[in-house]
Design a protein around this motif. Structure first.
Motif, PDB file in Angstrom:
ATOM      1  N   GLY A  69       6.074  57.598   0.839  1.00  0.00           N
ATOM      2  CA  GLY A  69       4.721  57.367   0.022  1.00  0.00           C
ATOM      3  C   GLY A  69       5.350  55.867  -0.486  1.00  0.00           C
ATOM      4  O   GLY A  69       6.294  55.799  -0.600  1.00  0.00           O
ATOM      5  N   PRO A  70       4.461  55.101  -0.735  1.00  0.00           N
ATOM      6  CA  PRO A  70       4.929  53.685  -1.693  1.00  0.00           C
ATOM      7  C   PRO A  70       5.457  53.964  -2.969  1.00  0.00           C
ATOM      8  O   PRO A  70       5.828  55.432  -3.856  1.00  0.00           O
ATOM      9  CB  PRO A  70       3.421  53.152  -2.686  1.00  0.00           C
ATOM     10  CG  PRO A  70       2.577  54.075  -2.043  1.00  0.00           C
ATOM     11  CD  PRO A  70       3.126  55.352  -1.227  1.00  0.00           C
ATOM     12  N   ALA A  71       7.168  53.326  -3.481  1.00  0.00           N
ATOM     13  CA  ALA A  71       8.470  53.417  -3.727  1.00  0.00           C
ATOM     14  C   ALA A  71       7.815  53.733  -5.400  1.00  0.00           C
ATOM     15  O   ALA A  71       7.688  54.714  -6.035  1.00  0.00           O
ATOM     16  CB  ALA A  71       8.982  52.188  -4.105  1.00  0.00           C
ATOM     17  N   ALA A  72       6.716  52.696  -5.931  1.00  0.00           N
ATOM     18  CA  ALA A  72       5.608  53.626  -7.213  1.00  0.00           C
ATOM     19  C   ALA A  72       5.335  54.385  -7.024  1.00  0.00           C
ATOM     20  O   ALA A  72       5.464  55.152  -8.724  1.00  0.00           O
ATOM     21  CB  ALA A  72       4.652  52.372  -7.665  1.00  0.00           C
ATOM     22  N   ASP A  73       3.864  55.009  -6.512  1.00  0.00           N
ATOM     23  CA  ASP A  73       3.391  55.836  -6.241  1.00  0.00           C
ATOM     24  C   ASP A  73       4.772  57.369  -6.249  1.00  0.00           C
ATOM     25  O   ASP A  73       4.339  58.581  -7.509  1.00  0.00           O
ATOM     26  CB  ASP A  73       2.516  56.617  -5.064  1.00  0.00           C
ATOM     27  CG  ASP A  73       2.019  55.795  -5.671  1.00  0.00           C
ATOM     28  OD1 ASP A  73       1.421  54.669  -7.033  1.00  0.00           O
ATOM     29  OD2 ASP A  73       1.432  54.865  -4.606  1.00  0.00           O
ATOM     30  N   VAL A  74       6.063  57.344  -5.306  1.00  0.00           N
ATOM     31  CA  VAL A  74       7.178  58.192  -5.702  1.00  0.00           C
ATOM     32  C   VAL A  74       7.620  58.528  -7.077  1.00  0.00           C
ATOM     33  O   VAL A  74       7.739  59.289  -7.613  1.00  0.00           O
ATOM     34  CB  VAL A  74       8.333  57.950  -5.171  1.00  0.00           C
ATOM     35  CG1 VAL A  74       9.598  59.551  -5.076  1.00  0.00           C
ATOM     36  CG2 VAL A  74       7.556  57.560  -3.390  1.00  0.00           C
ATOM     37  N   LEU A  75       7.784  57.571  -7.829  1.00  0.00           N
ATOM     38  CA  LEU A  75       8.366  57.941  -9.958  1.00  0.00           C
ATOM     39  C   LEU A  75       7.190  57.575  -9.982  1.00  0.00           C
ATOM     40  O   LEU A  75       8.239  58.863 -10.993  1.00  0.00           O
ATOM     41  CB  LEU A  75       8.424  55.958  -9.772  1.00  0.00           C
ATOM     42  CG  LEU A  75       9.420  55.309  -8.996  1.00  0.00           C
ATOM     43  CD1 LEU A  75      10.238  53.797  -9.352  1.00  0.00           C
ATOM     44  CD2 LEU A  75      10.929  56.272  -9.193  1.00  0.00           C
ATOM     45  N   ALA A  76       5.998  57.674  -9.904  1.00  0.00           N
ATOM     46  CA  ALA A  76       5.068  58.926 -10.702  1.00  0.00           C
ATOM     47  C   ALA A  76       4.466  59.653 -10.963  1.00  0.00           C
ATOM     48  O   ALA A  76       4.752  60.753 -12.069  1.00  0.00           O
ATOM     49  CB  ALA A  76       3.458  57.284 -10.847  1.00  0.00           C
ATOM     50  N   PHE A  77       5.167  60.500  -9.252  1.00  0.00           N
ATOM     51  CA  PHE A  77       4.189  61.592  -9.148  1.00  0.00           C
ATOM     52  C   PHE A  77       6.364  62.396  -9.720  1.00  0.00           C
ATOM     53  O   PHE A  77       5.700  63.560 -10.420  1.00  0.00           O
ATOM     54  CB  PHE A  77       5.004  61.883  -7.902  1.00  0.00           C
ATOM     55  CG  PHE A  77       4.414  63.113  -7.057  1.00  0.00           C
ATOM     56  CD1 PHE A  77       3.312  63.900  -7.401  1.00  0.00           C
ATOM     57  CD2 PHE A  77       5.407  63.986  -6.536  1.00  0.00           C
ATOM     58  CE1 PHE A  77       3.288  65.663  -6.912  1.00  0.00           C
ATOM     59  CE2 PHE A  77       5.956  64.856  -5.789  1.00  0.00           C
ATOM     60  CZ  PHE A  77       4.733  65.337  -6.466  1.00  0.00           C
ATOM     61  N   ARG A  78       6.894  61.781  -9.477  1.00  0.00           N
ATOM     62  CA  ARG A  78       8.254  62.467  -9.515  1.00  0.00           C
ATOM     63  C   ARG A  78       7.939  62.645 -11.814  1.00  0.00           C
ATOM     64  O   ARG A  78       8.584  63.935 -12.077  1.00  0.00           O
ATOM     65  CB  ARG A  78       9.834  62.023  -9.515  1.00  0.00           C
ATOM     66  CG  ARG A  78      10.924  62.192 -10.634  1.00  0.00           C
ATOM     67  CD  ARG A  78      12.180  61.482  -9.831  1.00  0.00           C
ATOM     68  NE  ARG A  78      12.099  61.764  -8.370  1.00  0.00           N
ATOM     69  CZ  ARG A  78      12.061  60.834  -7.451  1.00  0.00           C
ATOM     70  NH1 ARG A  78      12.455  59.681  -8.450  1.00  0.00           N
ATOM     71  NH2 ARG A  78      12.165  60.718  -5.901  1.00  0.00           N
ATOM     72  N   ALA A  79       7.980  61.810 -12.256  1.00  0.00           N
ATOM     73  CA  ALA A  79       7.502  61.624 -13.617  1.00  0.00           C
ATOM     74  C   ALA A  79       6.824  62.516 -14.416  1.00  0.00           C
ATOM     75  O   ALA A  79       6.685  63.110 -14.967  1.00  0.00           O
ATOM     76  CB  ALA A  79       7.434  60.274 -14.232  1.00  0.00           C
ATOM     77  N   GLU A  80       4.996  63.440 -13.455  1.00  0.00           N
ATOM     78  CA  GLU A  80       4.190  63.899 -13.147  1.00  0.00           C
ATOM     79  C   GLU A  80       5.257  65.074 -13.148  1.00  0.00           C
ATOM     80  O   GLU A  80       4.668  66.450 -13.655  1.00  0.00           O
ATOM     81  CB  GLU A  80       3.474  63.147 -12.331  1.00  0.00           C
ATOM     82  CG  GLU A  80       1.936  64.483 -12.701  1.00  0.00           C
ATOM     83  CD  GLU A  80       1.262  64.304 -13.615  1.00  0.00           C
ATOM     84  OE1 GLU A  80       0.321  64.537 -13.742  1.00  0.00           O
ATOM     85  OE2 GLU A  80       1.385  63.393 -15.406  1.00  0.00           O
TER      86      GLU A  80
END
Length: 238
Positions: A217-228
């Motif tokens: 997926g989009p890089a920003a959304d990957v980072l957000a999911f990882r944090a979540e």
């Protein structure tokens, strides 16, 4: 030392990524397009630009083909356009290095026949990236982001931790947590076998600490999911 002179034909999604990653390198880069809007966007990002009708050999020669352009990327939005550009550029300069991107299975042969030196096949590259993940789970940029880049997408790994939100959830529930912008391709189970299981094959699998999810997926959304995914119950309650 003379810097390589590179022309990127077509400032669309792929051309934008190629130009972005070439810009910091020691080369002389120019973005060539027939669209004023595309050229304006390229100029805003600091690229040298030139408006050119690729169907006109005189304009191609004015752009430097056959004179001082060393390498071109043919990234026009249509395969027929790229084939025409390759034929025209090759006729003007036999020594020119021409790179093209295959936009459908089977188009590589047409592009090579037209005169391309290198044809990049995203289908093959994606297959090799998935194969790499099967053997060695790691964070991998889809299509390498440099020459092959598909803009903002990436294949990434998200670890299941003891304190995080994913442990104890079904793989199906993890997919819902990821939202609509990410796709969970599969997971590598904890343990010695490190075997990848595709998500569609095991939706009821219960995640345990040490498992690793493979997401696209989009890089920003990957980072957000990882944090979540890393946020524990205490953090979610705040």
């Amino acid at each position: 030392m003379k810097h390589l002179r590179i022309a990127v034909f077509g400032y669309h999604k792929l051309g934008i990524e190629v130009a972005k990653h070439l810009a910091p390198t020691p080369c002389e880069l120019i973005v060539i397009d027939s669209s004023d809007d595309n050229l304006a966007r390229a100029a805003e990002r600091g690229h040298a630009t030139l408006k050119c009708d690729y169907t006109d050999d005189l304009e191609l020669a004015r752009a430097g083909i056959g004179r001082d352009i060393d390498l071109i990327f043919c990234l026009l939005p249509d395969e027929a356009q790229n084939v025409f550009l390759i034929i025209s550029a090759r006729a003007l300069d036999e020594r020119l290095t021409i790179v093209a991107v295959s936009d459908s299975p089977g188009s590589e042969q047409k592009l090579r026949a037209a005169g391309a030196d290198k044809v990049i096949d995203p289908f093959d590259i994606a297959g090799r990236r998935i194969s790499d993940l099967l053997v060695r789970p790691t964070v991998v940029d889809v299509l390498d982001q440099t020459v092959f880049g598909a803009a903002d997408l990436e294949i990434a790994e998200v670890a299941v931790t003891r304190e995080g939100r994913l442990a104890g959830r079904r793989l199906l529930d993890a997919s819902r947590l990821a939202g609509g912008t990410l796709v969970i391709v599969g997971l590598v189970r904890s343990g010695l076998e490190r075997e990848l299981r595709f998500a569609l094959e095991a939706p009821e699998y219960v995640l345990t600490p040490g498992d690793v999810l493979m997401v696209v997926g989009p890089a920003a959304d990957v980072l957000a999911f990882r944090a979540e995914a890393a946020a524990g119950d205490a953090q979610r309650a705040i």
